[in-house]
Write a protein that holds these residues in place. Structure first.
Motif, PDB file in Angstrom:
ATOM      1  N   HIS A 125     -27.228 -12.080 -29.462  1.00 12.01           N
ATOM      2  CA  HIS A 125     -27.053 -10.689 -29.874  1.00 12.01           C
ATOM      3  C   HIS A 125     -28.178 -10.306 -30.817  1.00 12.01           C
ATOM      4  O   HIS A 125     -28.883 -11.172 -31.354  1.00 12.01           O
ATOM      5  CB  HIS A 125     -25.694 -10.485 -30.553  1.00 12.01           C
ATOM      6  CG  HIS A 125     -25.454 -11.391 -31.727  1.00 12.01           C
ATOM      7  ND1 HIS A 125     -26.027 -11.181 -32.972  1.00 12.01           N
ATOM      8  CD2 HIS A 125     -24.730 -12.541 -31.844  1.00 12.01           C
ATOM      9  CE1 HIS A 125     -25.652 -12.136 -33.814  1.00 12.01           C
ATOM     10  NE2 HIS A 125     -24.876 -12.981 -33.154  1.00 12.01           N
ATOM     11  N   ARG A 130     -25.106  -6.336 -31.272  1.00 18.73           N
ATOM     12  CA  ARG A 130     -25.024  -5.900 -29.875  1.00 18.73           C
ATOM     13  C   ARG A 130     -25.531  -6.997 -28.942  1.00 18.73           C
ATOM     14  O   ARG A 130     -26.503  -7.698 -29.274  1.00 18.73           O
ATOM     15  CB  ARG A 130     -25.860  -4.632 -29.649  1.00 18.73           C
ATOM     16  CG  ARG A 130     -25.250  -3.357 -30.202  1.00 18.73           C
ATOM     17  CD  ARG A 130     -26.114  -2.153 -29.842  1.00 18.73           C
ATOM     18  NE  ARG A 130     -27.406  -2.250 -30.496  1.00 18.73           N
ATOM     19  CZ  ARG A 130     -27.697  -1.705 -31.671  1.00 18.73           C
ATOM     20  NH1 ARG A 130     -26.767  -1.020 -32.335  1.00 18.73           N
ATOM     21  NH2 ARG A 130     -28.886  -1.838 -32.206  1.00 18.73           N
ATOM     22  N   GLY A 175     -24.405   0.208 -24.002  1.00 19.79           N
ATOM     23  CA  GLY A 175     -23.847  -0.621 -25.053  1.00 19.79           C
ATOM     24  C   GLY A 175     -24.615  -1.890 -25.336  1.00 19.79           C
ATOM     25  O   GLY A 175     -24.197  -2.697 -26.182  1.00 19.79           O
ATOM     26  N   LYS A 176     -25.724  -2.083 -24.666  1.00 25.06           N
ATOM     27  CA  LYS A 176     -26.509  -3.301 -24.838  1.00 25.06           C
ATOM     28  C   LYS A 176     -27.852  -2.978 -25.487  1.00 25.06           C
ATOM     29  O   LYS A 176     -28.345  -1.854 -25.413  1.00 25.06           O
ATOM     30  CB  LYS A 176     -26.747  -3.989 -23.491  1.00 25.06           C
ATOM     31  CG  LYS A 176     -25.484  -4.424 -22.753  1.00 25.06           C
ATOM     32  CD  LYS A 176     -25.846  -5.079 -21.440  1.00 25.06           C
ATOM     33  CE  LYS A 176     -24.605  -5.627 -20.725  1.00 25.06           C
ATOM     34  NZ  LYS A 176     -23.701  -4.549 -20.291  1.00 25.06           N
TER      35      LYS A 176
END
Length: 268
Positions: A125, A130, A175-176
């Motif tokens: 992450h 994220r 969302g990444k």
């Protein structure tokens, strides 16, 4: 004699690329340098090889032009000249995307360096927590030679297919934190700008591409070798050629032998 290979690009406004073409051609003539220099109103992209003294003299001369003062070249070595001739050409784009709205010379996409990407991939992450994904912006046959572990690969056959592939897969990136990458940085830079324009919020380009990553982080998280568009065919994480096929056996697809797809060289 060892041959110095360089790959470099810079997005910068060039109002008269044909004039620059003439001066670069004159500078290179008579030197033992081969490869390709591409010029367009959006900048310069080059892949050259020759004796180290000749290469360094050329770079010093080029950087006297204030537009190229910050040009950074990625270096590697080979035991033989990997290019067959010298080409200095003016093109509509230094890396063809066919998407005029993307203007890298007006401002770069945010870049992440090799050490930071390695740290993110180690953790799984980014610093905000994220999930991080790497996105290969190269052609499918390049990815087949080597790519990052679990990289997203949309199997594009040429870079002009990237905008359409993005439209088809955009929702998968939500969302990444997306880190686009290519050989030397030029394709992933354009790709990152396009993705940001498409509304993807957390997009980064891998600064300097795979070649810079190899130089600074070695083989960590990378599987295989990095395809290059010259007679070396591929470089390992130590930036050494591992495959040396005859010229006639290079690149099964005829389209990949065109000078304008070098690099990314692009990656410059």
């Amino acid at each position: 004699m060892q041959i110095l290979n360089i790959a470099a690009y810079k997005f910068v406004a060039l109002d008269q690329p044909a004039v620059l073409q003439a001066s670069i051609t004159e500078m290179l003539q008579g030197r033992a340098i081969k490869g390709t220099v591409l010029l367009a109103e959006e900048g310069i992209n080059l892949f050259l090889a020759g004796p180290a003294a000749d290469i360094h003299d050329f770079l010093a001369w080029l950087k006297q032009d204030v537009r190229f003062a910050g040009l950074q070249a990625k270096e590697s070595w080979s035991g033989a000249q990997p290019f067959r001739k010298l080409l200095v050409k003016v093109k509509p784009e230094i890396i063809r995307m066919n998407h005029p709205a993307v203007q890298p010379a007006a401002g770069r996409a945010p870049a992440v360096d090799a050490a930071t990407l390695k740290r993110w991939l180690d953790a799984g992450h980014d610093d905000a927590g994220r999930p991080v994904v790497t996105l290969d912006t190269r052609n499918d046959f390049e990815a087949d030679v080597g790519t990052f572990h679990n990289a997203i690969d949309w199997r594009i056959r040429k870079f002009t297919e990237f905008p359409e592939a993005l439209l088809a897969h955009k929702d998968e990136l939500a969302g990444k934190t997306v880190v686009s990458f290519c050989t030397g940085g030029i394709r992933c830079e354009k790709a990152a700008i396009l993705m940001r324009e498409a509304g993807i919020e957390n997009v980064w380009q891998l600064d300097g591409g795979i070649l810079k990553y190899f130089e600074e982080s070695g083989h960590a998280h990378f599987e295989g070798e990095c395809f290059v568009f010259d007679e070396r065919r591929a470089l390992d994480p130590a930036l050494k050629p591992q495959v040396n096929p005859p010229v006639k056996d290079l690149h099964a697809r005829p389209s990949t032998r065109r000078p304008e797809v070098f690099g990314l060289l692009s990656d410059s």
